[in-house]
Design a protein around this motif. Structure first.
Motif, mmCIF file in Angstrom:
data_model
loop_
_atom_site.group_PDB
_atom_site.id
_atom_site.type_symbol
_atom_site.label_atom_id
_atom_site.label_comp_id
_atom_site.label_asym_id
_atom_site.label_seq_id
_atom_site.Cartn_x
_atom_site.Cartn_y
_atom_site.Cartn_z
ATOM 1 N N TYR A 134 134.611 33.027 75.005
ATOM 2 C CA TYR A 134 136.083 33.326 75.512
ATOM 3 C C TYR A 134 136.335 32.422 76.399
ATOM 4 O O TYR A 134 135.662 32.049 77.457
ATOM 5 C CB TYR A 134 136.090 34.896 76.016
ATOM 6 N N ASP A 135 137.972 32.120 76.770
ATOM 7 C CA ASP A 135 138.244 31.123 77.495
ATOM 8 C C ASP A 135 139.464 31.717 78.030
ATOM 9 O O ASP A 135 140.613 32.186 77.479
ATOM 10 C CB ASP A 135 138.684 29.895 76.876
ATOM 11 N N ARG B 7 137.650 40.346 73.643
ATOM 12 C CA ARG B 7 139.110 40.743 73.709
ATOM 13 C C ARG B 7 139.360 41.135 75.425
ATOM 14 O O ARG B 7 138.297 41.687 75.904
ATOM 15 C CB ARG B 7 139.706 42.020 73.048
ATOM 16 N N LEU B 8 140.226 40.505 76.019
ATOM 17 C CA LEU B 8 140.563 40.724 77.232
ATOM 18 C C LEU B 8 141.375 42.035 77.276
ATOM 19 O O LEU B 8 142.636 42.042 76.575
ATOM 20 C CB LEU B 8 141.169 39.892 78.085
ATOM 21 N N LEU C 74 146.912 41.965 85.879
ATOM 22 C CA LEU C 74 147.433 41.640 84.510
ATOM 23 C C LEU C 74 147.012 42.320 83.517
ATOM 24 O O LEU C 74 145.710 42.566 83.553
ATOM 25 C CB LEU C 74 147.370 40.122 84.361
ATOM 26 N N THR C 75 147.559 42.559 82.470
ATOM 27 C CA THR C 75 147.018 43.072 81.252
ATOM 28 C C THR C 75 147.241 42.193 79.991
ATOM 29 O O THR C 75 148.401 41.864 80.011
ATOM 30 C CB THR C 75 147.657 44.573 80.932
ATOM 31 N N ALA C 76 146.255 42.128 79.291
ATOM 32 C CA ALA C 76 146.458 41.302 78.367
ATOM 33 C C ALA C 76 145.437 41.848 77.027
ATOM 34 O O ALA C 76 144.301 41.832 77.337
ATOM 35 C CB ALA C 76 146.115 39.827 78.386
ATOM 36 N N HIS D 49 138.111 42.267 85.676
ATOM 37 C CA HIS D 49 138.614 42.071 84.309
ATOM 38 C C HIS D 49 137.878 42.881 83.491
ATOM 39 O O HIS D 49 136.387 43.082 83.473
ATOM 40 C CB HIS D 49 138.444 40.622 83.903
ATOM 41 N N LEU D 50 138.553 43.450 82.373
ATOM 42 C CA LEU D 50 137.672 44.503 81.531
ATOM 43 C C LEU D 50 137.734 43.919 79.883
ATOM 44 O O LEU D 50 138.981 43.722 79.576
ATOM 45 C CB LEU D 50 138.398 45.807 81.505
#
Length: 399
Positions: free
Chosen positions: A340-341, A48-49, A17-19, A386-387
């Motif tokens: 961050y959640d 930020r994700l 996934l990209t967000a 995750h980045l």
């Protein structure tokens, strides 16, 4: 025998996934006011994700399942990552991987990690660990680049202690950093655990101070004698332990309060377990400076899934509990703040157990790379990387 293999690099369909810019509202751990505007949160916190890379379930590399990734550490000199599997020498040997996750701007450049090698860890006798003799959880490279530190949760249910050990880059045993006596599992005549680390809730987190002089670890939940494990309405007083890297001697201990479990279970776990389950704990820690840290709190409820939160926390002003056999409950815990959640951002983070600083991003911000443990396919989990980006000045964050 130790094994190091070279892996071919290639491409596969990206299942991640990209967000970007999906940020959550800010809430303080002490229950104070909540800001609901994501834009205000972004301005104040700057987390930020950016991207998520997913490894297909059932992936095998070097003749062993590529899974169970519970610890990760980045080496800026080489641009490579070291990732530890929590395999208890049951699906394959206890091991760690070296791999690359190159970036293209502010996202992963490839749709799968580039695996460079697999290294089998030795026990204190110079042999690969026997099945169920170890539970690897966290890993960090030493400043000299010639060795690394790693933790095992042990198995308190059978009297197997947790540990922090140093190993060579080829997996050989070097030494053990002794833990204070209160961490050792103690059982009554009837077999009840009366003191020490809880079973499967021990040393999930490990980090080094930025100067490399201190080793810091944290228990996933409270020691048995210190208080309860996290519940639906109950916090758990975990211990953060600071040790001198060279001597291994403890230097300080502080209380880190784990928040209550996020959700109640709604369905049983799949066979062969078949029971309802829910828990929450610290799955990793990462140093910002000598007093401030990032922590990952992982909450799980069967039928619901994982809830992953990233916190800032600090030892400044917290009570030093060094030498205490048991906490009294009057100690001042470490301050903490939600950064961050994943759940609130609409992202299924899965079973995040590792976090490391990554390379600088084009805009000058620092990156974080998190890894999710696939539990070797149990309950539908998959390996994810995750980045995230974090603004400069994170060390100045305070509640």
């Amino acid at each position: 025998m130790r094994h190091r293999h070279r892996a071919r690099r290639g491409r596969a369909l990206l299942g991640g996934l990209t967000a970007a810019g999906l940020l959550v509202s800010l809430s303080f751990s002490n229950g104070f006011a909540v800001e609901s505007a994501a834009a205000t949160y972004a301005k104040r916190q700057g987390v930020r994700l950016l991207d998520t890379l997913t490894v297909p379930a059932g992936t095998t590399e070097f003749g062993m399942p590529f899974g169970g990734l519970s610890g990760i550490d980045y080496d800026p000199a080489s641009g490579t990552y070291t990732a530890l599997s929590d395999d208890r020498s049951e699906n394959g040997k206890a091991r760690f991987y070296t791999l690359q996750l190159p970036l293209d701007g502010a996202e992963f450049a490839d749709d799968k990690p580039a695996l460079d090698g697999l290294t089998v860890l030795d026990d204190a006798n110079g042999r690969p660990f026997a099945p169920k003799a170890v539970d690897p959880e966290a890993i960090r490279r030493m400043p000299n680049g010639k060795s690394l530190l790693w933790t095992s949760e042990g198995a308190s249910s059978s009297g197997q202690p947790a540990f922090v050990r140093e190993a060579t880059t080829s997996g050989g045993y070097v030494r053990e950093l002794p833990l204070p006596k209160p961490y050792a599992p103690v059982r009554s005549a009837s077999g009840t655990l009366t003191a020490g680390v809880r079973n499967n809730q021990a040393l999930e987190g490990l980090t080094l101070s930025p100067d490399g002089d201190k080793v810091i670890t944290v228990t996933e939940n409270a020691l048995v004698q210190d208080g309860p494990a996290a519940g639906l309405t109950t916090k758990s007083p975990s211990r953060l332990l600071v040790m001198d890297r060279r001597t291994g001697k403890p230097e300080a201990e502080h209380v880190y309060e784990v928040d209550p479990i996020s959700d109640a279970p709604t369905a049983p776990l799949p066979p062969p377990v078949g029971t309802y389950a829910a828990d929450r704990g610290v799955s990793e820690i990462l140093a910002i400076n000598n007093t401030d840290y990032l922590t990952v709190e992982r909450s799980f409820a069967s039928g619901v899934g994982f809830a992953i939160r990233l916190y800032w926390t600090s030892t400044r002003g917290a009570t030093d509990v060094s030498g205490k056999e048991a906490l009294s409950g009057s100690e001042k815990p470490m301050r903490k703040k939600l950064l961050y959640d994943f759940t609130a951002s609409g992202t299924d983070a899965d079973n995040v157990e590792g976090i490391t600083w990554g390379p600088r991003l084009p805009d000058g911000s620092r990156s974080l790379v998190l890894v999710a443990d696939d539990n070797f396919g149990f309950n539908g989990s998959v390996t994810k990387f995750h980045l995230l980006s974090v603004r400069s000045g994170l060390s100045r964050v305070q509640p």
